[in-house]
Scaffold this active site. Structure first.
Site, PDB file in Angstrom:
ATOM      1  N   HIS B 108       0.832  -1.198   0.000  1.00  9.25           N
ATOM      2  CA  HIS B 108       0.000   0.000   0.000  1.00  9.25           C
ATOM      3  C   HIS B 108       0.868   1.250   0.000  1.00  9.25           C
ATOM      4  O   HIS B 108       1.208   1.775   1.057  1.00  9.25           O
ATOM      5  CB  HIS B 108      -0.907  -0.008   1.228  1.00  9.25           C
ATOM      6  CG  HIS B 108      -1.830  -1.189   1.292  1.00  9.25           C
ATOM      7  ND1 HIS B 108      -1.419  -2.455   1.653  1.00  9.25           N
ATOM      8  CD2 HIS B 108      -3.168  -1.306   1.038  1.00  9.25           C
ATOM      9  CE1 HIS B 108      -2.442  -3.296   1.618  1.00  9.25           C
ATOM     10  NE2 HIS B 108      -3.514  -2.636   1.248  1.00  9.25           N
ATOM     11  N   HIS B 345      -3.980   3.038  -3.574  1.00  4.39           N
ATOM     12  CA  HIS B 345      -4.189   2.622  -2.177  1.00  4.39           C
ATOM     13  C   HIS B 345      -3.479   1.324  -1.873  1.00  4.39           C
ATOM     14  O   HIS B 345      -2.702   1.246  -0.925  1.00  4.39           O
ATOM     15  CB  HIS B 345      -5.690   2.476  -1.892  1.00  4.39           C
ATOM     16  CG  HIS B 345      -5.985   1.778  -0.600  1.00  4.39           C
ATOM     17  ND1 HIS B 345      -6.088   2.451   0.587  1.00  4.39           N
ATOM     18  CD2 HIS B 345      -6.151   0.459  -0.307  1.00  4.39           C
ATOM     19  CE1 HIS B 345      -6.312   1.572   1.560  1.00  4.39           C
ATOM     20  NE2 HIS B 345      -6.366   0.373   1.045  1.00  4.39           N
TER      21      HIS B 345
END
Lengths: 746, 746
Positions: B108, B345
């Site tokens: 991430h 993300h």
């Protein structure tokens, strides 16, 4: 800021006839300035409710209106003129609760005593229901989120004329075999919408009920025919407010703008540990405003009847937001020595205090007595309810004439009868179909089902693109697009689960699915249990079902989850191995209308296997391949989900070495256990003790199938962050391990 | 209302020297008006930090002050004058994250790229820690509640000089055997305080850490010696905000007034499903105000470095409330094509976008490169950290001299070494002791332990009087009485569990217990799992552990809970049968410092049994009575908790009929499984297949002990609302059923 309705405000509000009449059955005389005025119902009979309500409805002709369509002749309405009847009815509720708890020597009298006025107003003046058909589709829904106060609800159902709560039921409160258990249970007592008790669940269920109404209204209502049109009312307590699940659900209710959800917050400042001051000093009203709710504060919930009425009207007038009506009450109102203390929360008052309360409230009657005038008054709901349903049915007939297709869809949702052949849309696969993750195959299934099942809707807790749960032909259910069917729950697993319980219990044909990573069933376990207990057939789409998810590591890798959910009663735990089994799992999930189903699905690609079948899934366990004869293989290899392929591959190798090997898929232990012994023996013959199971999860429970000589290959420790293949190797979830275990028997 | 710090406000705030210097290590020059001013660290070396901070401290002499006591020579502090060094260091963090995720092809990058500035400011300018001793007691705690962004934390630990995160660790991010797993794990990586990833857990853990600090400070600090004095910092994301557990914990943090808890809310408007607009439109700042927090909004979290600094100072200045600093950032800041989108993300940027980001941010270096000047700059934390700890140690020596008793207590909390003979305080019982519910016996144990274990504290989720968890010699931990040890969690099971994880991980000698009804482990299961995974020895006091609770009915009656928790790794599930076993269970729970323990306790009275023993409990399963010889009883009856008495009574009857009967308590399956085979064989000899188990819960898993011929008496359905005795009879949990099952073998 929260608006606190002073009496004068309430009055000025009520002097606007358009507000007053359009949304209520309250007869005009009840709007007199004083709550102790002479006759809250005295002129009821002189006003034709059907006229009043139909005129309200007619005024909306030609508009897509949310204004309630009211009906029913009220010629039978009792011509009550007793000035104190309201009070008497409220006290009837209080004493039914007191007496039932006293007789059971167990229960919670405090809430019914404090909430009797709002209960009375809701069930006698506000809500539309038919006591003789608790399942009438368009009824207003009521949820007692503070479920421990269930005697309030039983008393109200009893007064309103529901057959499910007779006097003998009140007298057998909390006893074996009664219909009045210690918390409200939808499956025991018709008239109870959802099962509550575990705090916070009810308000979240109510969000689901209100969502269902809003969605169906948006899909099916026509400018000339509002066929779906009801409110959802809730009473929640301090405990419900503290629970995180209620914040999750209420944040969504605000986001979705569920204007027909009206929640009463029984602000009595007492919880089991005493004054809420010791743990709960937040500003609840402000929090709800932050969540996008309309907030009203009724400061005198004990005797401010008109304030309660005015607040409900105000709440109904605000159509774009849900409303919280904080009602400050005294727990155990009427008990001279125990009111406003935690001692009245969860214990019987005791004979002495019951006597004192009878004196204090001027109640001369025997236990369980309903005064004749109260009884007579409430009887109007029987004809009223019948009339309301009849009028709705007439409207539905008109709707069916004009809008045939929509009516058929809505009927399926109302009745839970699915279009014939619906299961034929499920995709089929062969061993030549491309390898794929079962989460992707799941998406193919749910997209297929969405086309044929009118009540099919659902979504994920912010993992739609990982759980693969989007229905491609639909948009998102949002404030401005409530007719759409993709639900976006945000990162709120518990709220999601509890909301889905509300959706599915709205109507028999509603079929909600919800999704997250399998490991996060832990976040929503209380909601899953409530679904299982409530016989609420929610479908849980749980992907990333093992160490096979890889790098996210042990916080994200389920280990004990299969076992822990297999242990839960009335829940189907399904772990399909490929496309065929995934389709089978969906078929099972749709067919089972009295229990929820969890589908555990892989993140990683899996081969389409030979020998898998939908029929096999229906039996829970079955043979996918076998080169033995006479039901006597040398060894039985069994597995589920992503490990079934490993078992199949191990079998191939063992067969090359001349062994007779059976491979069994145990896709659902529960379904397999339900098969006749003869079938089970045909799959797992007792004479064959050479058995190996493989599953990338805890071995807990596998003994049942592998027997005392068998070997279970699994993972009885937490996982590890690494690429999936490496974890499988390191933790020994391999073909080699299966072969070695099998050879130990030869 | 939330205050949004404009630059001018931030400046005017910072021009007050008393505010600026008293709570920060920030050198004066960093307070220049422009965030791009020439030298955020240039005059560091010219200012003696020890002088500055000690003078701040001295100004508080004679007061009970919360002002930090700062120290340490900074002669070694790098004389950096590079105007762009701050920016360079921030970009170093960003690229370490980008490169590690890229190499792992998994992870991430978005959060580290957006939160690098606040991370840099926290770890370089604000926090007090010693990288060479991550366990230094008085360190500031940092929790990355948005655990998926762990590369931010690994990069910071690496730069700060922690041995646990070397360059090779960054390069083996998310690989088998690395110390840099996919989410932060306290048990893998020194410097990580708590394990996060499942959203909402971290902020709740942080509430526990801050509670521990506040409690210990109140108990041990003296006007002249503040020996406990640190902050707890958190970064939480949108996901954490949506989770109910965070609302529960933050409501308590506000109630308790935990002023040294400072939470950054990374408001980047992106979650996995895309823009948070689709599911999350509440007013977070307003909600936190409603929860009693101080709220600040930094509108430019990407480059508004001085705004971040000013916000932290403002937060520190507010001592009576926790602070939320909402920092609006751009997820994936710096990535020209992926910033501000969900694609950044949770996935690697991809080679092309990494290149584009390198160009965009002017980053000419190879992957994983830390520029020399950045490296050199950060090296000051090694000497600074050593000095901070040394100064604290000197202070502790002084404290020990002056306050001998308190120092001994605090030492026990710091080291986790308990006073010798502590276990001797546990109450003892004989078969003649009065029958009692194990929940009451539990209260006797915890009141005894509270006297001798300095770090013992805990409470219930609004069920203290039902769970019997009050320590009678202490008051309530409240805002104004933080030195007390009874915690009042309100109806917030999940928050309670997660807070206790924070408390126990604060210091090795902290021993939190927490309580609710056993069935509501479902509400807090995610927290229990995190405790088990994190090796956090929380004690769970779970009462009302079966249908024996009676009338509250199936919503409150645990069925599958024993099985589902026995399946969880690294957790001790104990179900004591009487006073002796309850004392034994507490001894086990205290002794096990690497795993949590659940005590399942009865609501109903149980007899004190003959043959039970603490030593037996320590072995998990043992013989409580036996009239056989040669390890060959005719039948073995086994049970746990309230059903052990039923087994013992059945044995008495069978013995009267001349049978040789052994009764076995299986109080903890996990402990029994850990015994040597020879011991297990001595208790459950394989030659004896006539075995009967009885337990008022699911039979799932019992096969392991009763064997394939054995009989398990249990409950594989949901419970019922009725008096307990009746339910036991109706569901067949009786002596008669045991006798009948036993006789089937004869």
């Amino acid at each position: 800021m929260a608006s606190s309705l002073s009496l004068s405000q309430a009055i000025s509000f009520r002097t606007s006839p358009s507000h007053v009449y359009s949304n209520s059955r309250l007869p005009p005389s009840s709007l007199s300035l004083s709550s102790s005025s002479s006759s809250y119902l005295k002129s009821s009979a002189s006003v034709s409710l059907s006229t009043r309500f139909l005129s309200s409805s007619h005024s909306n002709l030609g508009l897509i209106s949310r204004a309630p369509v009211r009906a029913a002749s009220v010629d039978t309405l009792e011509k009550t003129t007793d000035a104190t009847l309201f009070e008497k009815s409220v006290n009837t509720i209080r004493f039914l609760a007191i007496d039932a708890v006293e007789k059971a020597k167990s229960g919670h009298p405090g809430l019914p005593m404090g909430c009797a006025p709002m209960g009375q107003i809701l069930y006698d003046e506000i809500m539309r229901y038919n006591p003789k058909n608790p399942y009438w589709f368009n009824r207003d829904r009521f949820v007692l989120s503070a479920g421990h106060g269930c005697m309030l609800l039983y008393a109200l159902l009893h007064l309103a004329g529901y057959d499910s709560v007779q006097e003998e039921d009140l007298k057998s409160f909390r006893q074996w075999g009664s219909r009045t258990p210690g918390h409200p249970e939808n499956f025991e007592t018709p008239g109870i919408e959802v099962t509550t008790g575990p705090l916070g669940q009810g308000i979240a269920n109510a969000v689901g009920l209100a969502l269902a109404e809003r969605h169906l209204a948006a899909r099916f209502n026509k400018p000339d025919l509002e066929i779906v049109d009801h409110y959802t009312y809730v009473i929640m307590g301090d405990g419900c407010q503290m629970e995180g699940v209620s914040n999750e659900a209420c944040s969504l209710a605000g986001h979705w703008g569920l204007g027909k959800l009206i929640a009463f917050y029984d602000d009595n400042h007492i919880s089991i540990d005493g004054d809420t001051e010791i743990a709960f000093t937040e500003d609840v009203n402000k929090r709800f405003e932050a969540l996008g709710w309309h907030v009203i504060w009724v400061k005198n919930g004990n005797t401010g009847y008109d304030e309660i009425r005015a607040a409900i009207k105000e709440a109904k007038a605000v159509k774009d937001r849900p409303s919280l009506i904080k009602v400050t009450t005294t727990i155990g109102f009427g008990s001279p020595n125990k009111a406003n203390s935690h001692s009245v929360h969860g214990s019987a008052l005791g004979a002495k205090e019951v006597d004192a309360t009878r004196k204090n409230l001027g109640w001369p009657y025997e236990p369980f007595h309903v005064p004749e005038d109260v009884k007579k008054h409430w009887s109007w709901h029987i004809s009223e309810g019948a009339a309301l349903e009849a009028q709705w049915k007439a409207k539905f007939a008109e709707y069916e004439n004009k809008y045939k297709d929509e009516a058929a869809e809505l009927k399926s949702i109302i009745n839970g009868e699915f279009p014939a052949g619906w299961e034929k849309v499920l995709p089929t696969y062969t061993p030549d179909s491309p390898a794929d993750a079962t989460r992707n195959l799941s998406q193919q299934c749910l997209n297929a089902l969405a086309k044929v099942l009118p009540g099919f809707l659902g979504g994920s807790a912010d993992l739609a693109s990982s759980n693969m749960t989007l229905m491609k032909m639909f948009g998102n259910f949002q404030k401005d697009t409530p007719e759409e069917r993709n639900l976006r729950f945000g990162v709120r697993e518990h709220g999601m689960g509890s909301i889905c319980n509300g959706i599915v219990l709205h109507s028999p044909g509603m079929i909600p699915y919800c999704a997250t990573f399998f490991v996060f069933t832990d976040y929503m376990r209380a909601a899953i249990r409530m679904a299982a207990l409530s016989q609420a057939p929610v479908i849980y789409v749980m992907t990333h079902d093992s160490i096979g998810l890889g790098e996210d590591g042990p916080t994200h890798q389920p280990i004990e989850h299969l076992a822990s959910l297999r242990a839960m009663p009335n829940l189907l735990m399904l772990r399909p191995a490929d496309g065929t089994e995934t389709a089978g799992a969906y078929k099972i999930a749709i067919l089972n209308r009295k229990r929820p189903s969890i589908l555990a699905l892989s993140r990683q690609k899996l081969s389409q296997l030979g020998g898998t079948s939908v029929e096999g899934v229906e039996r829970g366990g079955y043979i996918i391949s076998d080169n033995s004869s006479g039901n006597k293989p040398d060894v039985i290899l069994m597995g589920t989900g992503s490990e079934l392929e490993i078992a199949a591959n191990a079998a191939d190798e063992l067969r090359k070495e001349g062994k007779a090997v059976r491979v069994v898929s145990l896709v659902s232990w529960e379904l397999f256990e339900e098969q006749p012994d003869s079938y089970k023996e045909s799959v797992l013959p007792s004479a064959v003790s050479a058995r190996v199971s493989i599953e990338a999860g805890s071995t807990f429970g596998w003994l049942k199938f592998i027997g005392s000589r068998g070997k279970a290959i699994g993972i009885d420790r937490f996982g590890v962050s690494a690429p999936a293949g490496r974890i499988y190797q390191e933790l020994g979830i391999t073909k080699e391990a299966v072969i070695e275990a099998a050879k130990s028997f030869f």
